[in-house]
Design a protein around this motif. Structure first.
Motif, PDB file in Angstrom:
ATOM      1  N   ALA A   1       0.835  -1.208   0.000  1.00  0.00           N
ATOM      2  CA  ALA A   1       0.000   0.000   0.000  1.00  0.00           C
ATOM      3  C   ALA A   1       0.867   1.255   0.000  1.00  0.00           C
ATOM      4  O   ALA A   1       0.546   2.242  -0.667  1.00  0.00           O
ATOM      5  N   VAL A   2       1.973   1.216   0.742  1.00  0.00           N
ATOM      6  CA  VAL A   2       2.895   2.351   0.760  1.00  0.00           C
ATOM      7  C   VAL A   2       3.426   2.611  -0.639  1.00  0.00           C
ATOM      8  O   VAL A   2       3.455   3.748  -1.117  1.00  0.00           O
ATOM      9  N   GLN A   3       3.863   1.554  -1.313  1.00  0.00           N
ATOM     10  CA  GLN A   3       4.415   1.706  -2.657  1.00  0.00           C
ATOM     11  C   GLN A   3       3.358   2.188  -3.636  1.00  0.00           C
ATOM     12  O   GLN A   3       3.638   3.013  -4.513  1.00  0.00           O
ATOM     13  N   GLY A   4       2.128   1.688  -3.504  1.00  0.00           N
ATOM     14  CA  GLY A   4       1.065   2.101  -4.412  1.00  0.00           C
ATOM     15  C   GLY A   4       0.746   3.582  -4.282  1.00  0.00           C
ATOM     16  O   GLY A   4       0.641   4.301  -5.286  1.00  0.00           O
ATOM     17  N   VAL A   5       0.602   4.059  -3.045  1.00  0.00           N
ATOM     18  CA  VAL A   5       0.321   5.474  -2.830  1.00  0.00           C
ATOM     19  C   VAL A   5       1.510   6.328  -3.266  1.00  0.00           C
ATOM     20  O   VAL A   5       1.351   7.400  -3.861  1.00  0.00           O
ATOM     21  N   ALA A   6       2.728   5.843  -2.983  1.00  0.00           N
ATOM     22  CA  ALA A   6       3.923   6.604  -3.343  1.00  0.00           C
ATOM     23  C   ALA A   6       4.023   6.799  -4.851  1.00  0.00           C
ATOM     24  O   ALA A   6       4.382   7.883  -5.321  1.00  0.00           O
ATOM     25  N   VAL A   7       3.715   5.766  -5.611  1.00  0.00           N
ATOM     26  CA  VAL A   7       3.782   5.875  -7.067  1.00  0.00           C
ATOM     27  C   VAL A   7       2.778   6.901  -7.571  1.00  0.00           C
ATOM     28  O   VAL A   7       3.072   7.692  -8.479  1.00  0.00           O
ATOM     29  N   LEU A   8       1.580   6.919  -6.976  1.00  0.00           N
ATOM     30  CA  LEU A   8       0.573   7.897  -7.383  1.00  0.00           C
ATOM     31  C   LEU A   8       1.034   9.325  -7.117  1.00  0.00           C
ATOM     32  O   LEU A   8       0.670  10.258  -7.843  1.00  0.00           O
ATOM     33  N   VAL A   9       1.845   9.504  -6.069  1.00  0.00           N
ATOM     34  CA  VAL A   9       2.365  10.837  -5.758  1.00  0.00           C
ATOM     35  C   VAL A   9       3.571  11.168  -6.626  1.00  0.00           C
ATOM     36  O   VAL A   9       3.736  12.291  -7.114  1.00  0.00           O
ATOM     37  N   LEU A  10       4.429  10.159  -6.842  1.00  0.00           N
ATOM     38  CA  LEU A  10       5.693  10.407  -7.537  1.00  0.00           C
ATOM     39  C   LEU A  10       5.512  10.709  -9.014  1.00  0.00           C
ATOM     40  O   LEU A  10       6.190  11.587  -9.560  1.00  0.00           O
ATOM     41  N   MET A  11       4.637   9.992  -9.663  1.00  0.00           N
ATOM     42  CA  MET A  11       4.517  10.129 -11.114  1.00  0.00           C
ATOM     43  C   MET A  11       4.182  11.557 -11.551  1.00  0.00           C
ATOM     44  O   MET A  11       4.866  12.128 -12.406  1.00  0.00           O
ATOM     45  N   PRO A  12       3.135  12.190 -10.990  1.00  0.00           N
ATOM     46  CA  PRO A  12       2.857  13.578 -11.417  1.00  0.00           C
ATOM     47  C   PRO A  12       3.982  14.542 -11.061  1.00  0.00           C
ATOM     48  O   PRO A  12       4.283  15.457 -11.833  1.00  0.00           O
ATOM     49  N   LEU A  13       4.605  14.345  -9.883  1.00  0.00           N
ATOM     50  CA  LEU A  13       5.666  15.262  -9.477  1.00  0.00           C
ATOM     51  C   LEU A  13       6.893  15.136 -10.380  1.00  0.00           C
ATOM     52  O   LEU A  13       7.523  16.131 -10.737  1.00  0.00           O
ATOM     53  N   GLN A  14       7.236  13.916 -10.743  1.00  0.00           N
ATOM     54  CA  GLN A  14       8.437  13.704 -11.551  1.00  0.00           C
ATOM     55  C   GLN A  14       8.239  14.168 -12.991  1.00  0.00           C
ATOM     56  O   GLN A  14       9.075  14.890 -13.538  1.00  0.00           O
ATOM     57  N   PHE A  15       7.148  13.753 -13.603  1.00  0.00           N
ATOM     58  CA  PHE A  15       6.954  14.078 -15.015  1.00  0.00           C
ATOM     59  C   PHE A  15       6.348  15.465 -15.209  1.00  0.00           C
ATOM     60  O   PHE A  15       6.421  16.004 -16.312  1.00  0.00           O
TER      61      PHE A  15
END
Length: 286
Positions: A202-216
């Motif tokens: 769950a941590v990884q799933g939420v983190a990916v949702l946050v990381l993708m918009p911020l990174q790209f």
């Protein structure tokens, strides 16, 4: 002859065991003891990495894969939009990837903390006469070391692909230090997330949702001038853009003061808000 029976005294109760050190006792732990505890926990975490070298695969391989991927997939087209070629894009993207390294390693910290609680490791730490914050700070210190290794490999790949330092080695080290400071602040966010979510997945799933918009949605991979207006507005306030621009200016030259100070402000603000929340959650987590 009568016998007198002496009254027998009731058996003495054994004194109740003293409770383990509570959070109140933490306040009586001095700075020197705190530093000693942090050092011992850092050594423990480092020995764990030594016993499980596979845990370093992400740090060793991720910078190589990302550099090759973005330089050879996007280098031609984005490099042309910058007025140059793939060689020029190397000098653009590698400083930006320094910002990305911090976010990816910070995400792993949150999953690791969650996994440690599931295994009962953190419960044992909480019964010890040590400051609760020392457990989390030691975790961050080790991850900063991992981030430093990843950044060194990233820069090595950049130099192999033709990146040039157009300022000085001192300013290059400043860019590395800035990325480490910001990455450490992000770790508090993901530690808090790891203490809040029920599973590491769950941590990884939420983190990916946050990381993708911020990174790209940042200036890491492409200049914001090529983006639509609404995305440019988001990019201007994205802390990853500030870090990428600051690292890029420190390596390639150019105005650096605004982006550097904005990065430091973001790092301090994130730490001040999330670090106390993470320590409090660590104390209370069942």
């Amino acid at each position: 002859m009568s016998t007198t029976t002496l009254p027998t005294s009731a058996p003495e109760k054994a004194p109740a065991p003293r409770p383990a050190h509570t959070a109140a006792a933490e306040g009586r732990i001095g700075l020197r003891a705190n530093l000693r505890h942090i050092g011992a926990l850092v050594r423990r975490n480092a020995l764990q990495i030594k016993q499980d070298p596979e845990s370093m695969f992400d740090v060793l391989l991720m910078p190589i894969v990302l550099t090759l991927l973005f330089v050879y997939v996007f280098g031609g087209s984005v490099g042309a939009s910058l007025g140059g070629s793939r060689d020029q894009y190397v000098n653009y993207v590698v400083p930006g990837l320094m910002a990305m390294m911090g976010m990816n390693i910070a995400m792993a910290v949150g999953a690791g903390v969650n996994d440690d609680f599931r295994k009962g490791v953190m419960d044992r730490f909480r019964t010890m006469p040590i400051a609760r914050s020392s457990v989390l700070i030691a975790k961050i210190v080790v991850e900063i070391g991992r981030m430093l290794v990843a950044t060194a490999i990233l820069l090595g790949m950049g130099f192999l692909l033709g990146m040039e330092i157009k300022t000085s080695v001192l300013e290059l080290l400043g860019a590395v230090g800035l990325s480490l400071v910001f990455g450490a602040s992000l770790m508090w966010i993901f530690i808090l997330l790891g203490l809040t979510m029920k599973t590491a997945q769950a941590v990884q799933g939420v983190a990916v949702l946050v990381l993708m918009p911020l990174q790209f949605g940042s200036s890491i991979f492409a200049p914001p001038s090529t983006m639509p207006g609404w995305l440019q507005a988001f990019t201007d306030y994205n802390p990853l853009s500030n870090l990428a621009d600051a690292a890029r200016s420190l390596i390639n030259g150019g105005p650096v003061a605004h982006s550097m100070w904005m990065t430091l402000v973001w790092a301090v603000a994130i730490t001040v808000v999330t670090a106390p929340l993470a320590v409090a959650k660590f104390r209370k987590k069942s």
